[in-house]
Motif scaffolding. Structure first.
Motif, PDB file in Angstrom:
ATOM      1  N   ASN A  44       0.821  -1.208   0.000  1.00 57.65           N
ATOM      2  CA  ASN A  44       0.000   0.000   0.000  1.00 57.65           C
ATOM      3  C   ASN A  44       0.851   1.253   0.000  1.00 57.65           C
ATOM      4  O   ASN A  44       0.506   2.261  -0.636  1.00 57.65           O
ATOM      5  CB  ASN A  44      -0.938   0.005   1.210  1.00 57.65           C
ATOM      6  N   GLN A 122      -3.555  -3.740  -5.530  1.00 54.93           N
ATOM      7  CA  GLN A 122      -3.517  -2.364  -5.028  1.00 54.93           C
ATOM      8  C   GLN A 122      -3.846  -1.324  -6.103  1.00 54.93           C
ATOM      9  O   GLN A 122      -4.079  -0.150  -5.771  1.00 54.93           O
ATOM     10  CB  GLN A 122      -2.139  -2.050  -4.439  1.00 54.93           C
ATOM     11  N   VAL A 125      -6.634   1.194  -5.665  1.00 57.92           N
ATOM     12  CA  VAL A 125      -6.444   2.396  -4.845  1.00 57.92           C
ATOM     13  C   VAL A 125      -6.321   3.627  -5.745  1.00 57.92           C
ATOM     14  O   VAL A 125      -6.841   4.704  -5.432  1.00 57.92           O
ATOM     15  CB  VAL A 125      -5.193   2.254  -3.952  1.00 57.92           C
ATOM     16  N   ALA A 179      -9.172  -1.694  -0.929  1.00 51.90           N
ATOM     17  CA  ALA A 179      -9.067  -0.870  -2.131  1.00 51.90           C
ATOM     18  C   ALA A 179     -10.417  -0.652  -2.802  1.00 51.90           C
ATOM     19  O   ALA A 179     -10.790   0.474  -3.144  1.00 51.90           O
ATOM     20  CB  ALA A 179      -8.088  -1.515  -3.113  1.00 51.90           C
TER      21      ALA A 179
END
Length: 480
Positions: A44, A122, A125, A179
């Motif tokens: 992250n 990820q 995100v 996410a």
């Protein structure tokens, strides 16, 4: 009164984004373990750099620009589309760069290659950042919609974590849930615009006027995030352990809960201060800043002292005895609650509204560069604890720089005129809580009692010292 309500809404909004991980943190610490939590934290931290590219400085810049024209609906819609189109374009660039990073990084670094699947998860995100229009509602000083809409999303995500994340191998499921919930939450805000906004004519939009200020706002955002994320990114590379990133991240999450209460003042006041500046009301601005500094000090100082007193023992039952290092990191990080609170007031309530972006940029850039330099030495020497010390010193450098560049506009003494009362009250509180901690066992009940003791002692001392904040509360006047 409106500012006070907005502070509560924004505090709730900030807490909502942070408190869900806190609720699930003890569960995940036991289910995923240090390695699993570390992988989620480390990947992250990597995607966050690309999220910055997608977001630019739009949250702060956009809310300021909407505040300037909040009474002109036509111009407000025009500015919204101009800024959001830039947002979309930046997001596209960020996604392309992130994909290139995954492929390129995996060929040159074993750790990146081993976690390639999690890095792909990820990517959502970045999509969440592209669709984030919270800045528009902040500019209108309308925080209620954001809070209520996101509350449902966050509660649903929490339930899904407890339902789907059952074993160490569910790290991927955890990453995806975090996410995708952000994507859904940000997309949901667009429903408030249906029927109110029309698609613009591209020929009528003026994107060029925004590129330079957005980029200038982007620079301090990069610098800020560097020393917020760099520690978690660097720890596995220097210590050789992905788990170290998870240890630091858990301590960081606790600190951020406190910061949400403190920094909400700055986000709420930014539109108001921008409006004051546009109207030439400079005296009102300075008066509001002094009040904000007093308010932030009254909250941040006891929070830092309380966490330092309770944190080490509380983490042993909260996360488990194997996570004892989190308590040490927590104590070392507590000063940033105060430092960030102060810099948030000077930066968000004065430098940004008055368009002194250069001073703001240099302050956070100075902190970021110092953080990078200190990380290499302190992490090598002390691991997770070194990363915490580097962060604290960097935040101190930021507020120090800001106080220097604004000393001719507002005297430093005026900012901290009554601060000694809060410091003295916090010291007495720390002593009282520490005495109880040393003589009682470790557990939820003990921690709850410690918190109550701290609040009562701090409040009583403030009354005895006749702290300025009490006068505002008793007179029912808005100190913001």
């Amino acid at each position: 009164m409106q500012v006070a309500k907005n502070y509560l809404y924004n505090a709730a909004y900030q807490l909502l984004n942070i408190i869900v991980p806190i609720i699930t943190l003890p569960y995940l610490a036991r289910v995923l373990g240090k390695e699993g939590v570390g992988i989620a934290s480390w990947t992250n931290s990597l995607v966050t750099y690309f999220l910055l590219i997608a977001s630019l400085g739009i949250v702060t810049y956009g809310s300021r620009e909407i505040a300037y024209v909040h009474e002109d609906e036509v111009l407000r819609q025009k500015k919204f589309w101009e800024i959001q189109i830039i947002h979309f374009l930046a997001g596209l660039v960020a996604i392309i760069l992130y994909i290139a990073f995954i492929y390129g990084g995996g060929t040159v670094n074993t750790r990146i290659h081993q976690n390639e699947l999690f890095l792909w998860y990820q990517i959502w995100v970045i999509f969440s950042g592209i669709f984030d229009i919270s800045w528009y509602f902040m500019g209108l000083e309308d925080f209620k919609k954001t809070v209520l809409r996101n509350m449902l999303i966050k509660l649903l995500m929490t339930a899904l974590i407890f339902w789907l994340v059952k074993k160490p191998g569910d790290v991927g499921a955890y990453i995806l849930l975090l996410a995708i919930s952000q994507v859904v939450g940000n997309l949901s805000m667009w429903f408030y615009l249906i029927g109110k906004f029309k698609l613009p004519k591209l020929s009528s939009l003026e994107l060029n006027v925004h590129w330079k200020p957005v980029f200038l706002m982007f620079l301090p955002t990069i610098a800020t995030q560097i020393y917020l994320q760099l520690n978690k990114t660097m720890l596995p590379f220097i210590t050789g352990s992905t788990a170290s990133s998870g240890i630091y991240d858990n301590a960081d999450k606790i600190i951020k809960v406190c910061l949400a209460l403190v920094t909400s003042v700055g986000m709420v006041m930014l539109p108001r201060m921008s409006a004051h500046f546009a109207a030439g009301e400079h005296v009102q601005m300075k008066k509001a800043i002094h009040s904000s500094m007093d308010f932030v000090s009254a909250i941040a100082i006891p929070l830092a002292a309380g966490i330092a007193a309770v944190g080490p023992t509380a983490m042993l039952w909260f996360l488990g005895t194997s996570w004892g290092e989190v308590g040490t990191a927590l104590v070392l990080l507590t000063p940033i609650i105060v430092f960030i609170g102060w810099s948030n007031v000077i930066g968000n309530q004065f430098l940004i509204p008055t368009k002194r972006l250069n001073d703001y940029t240099w302050s956070v850039t100075f902190g970021a560069v110092l953080n990078i330099f200190l990380n290499f030495f302190f992490i090598y020497l002390w691991g997770v604890g070194g990363a915490a010390v580097a962060t604290a010193l960097s935040e101190l450098a930021v507020i120090g720089y800001q106080l220097v560049v604004t000393r001719r506009d507002m005297t430093v003494h005026a900012h901290f005129h009554g601060i000694w009362r809060y410091i003295l009250a916090a010291v007495v509180m720390y002593g009282a809580v520490t005495v109880y901690v040393d003589s009682h066992g470790i557990g939820f009940v003990s921690t709850a009692i410690e918190a109550v003791i701290g609040i009562l002692v701090y409040g009583i001392v403030l009354v005895l010292l006749r702290a300025p904040i009490l006068k505002h509360l008793l007179s029912r006047t808005s100190f913001l």
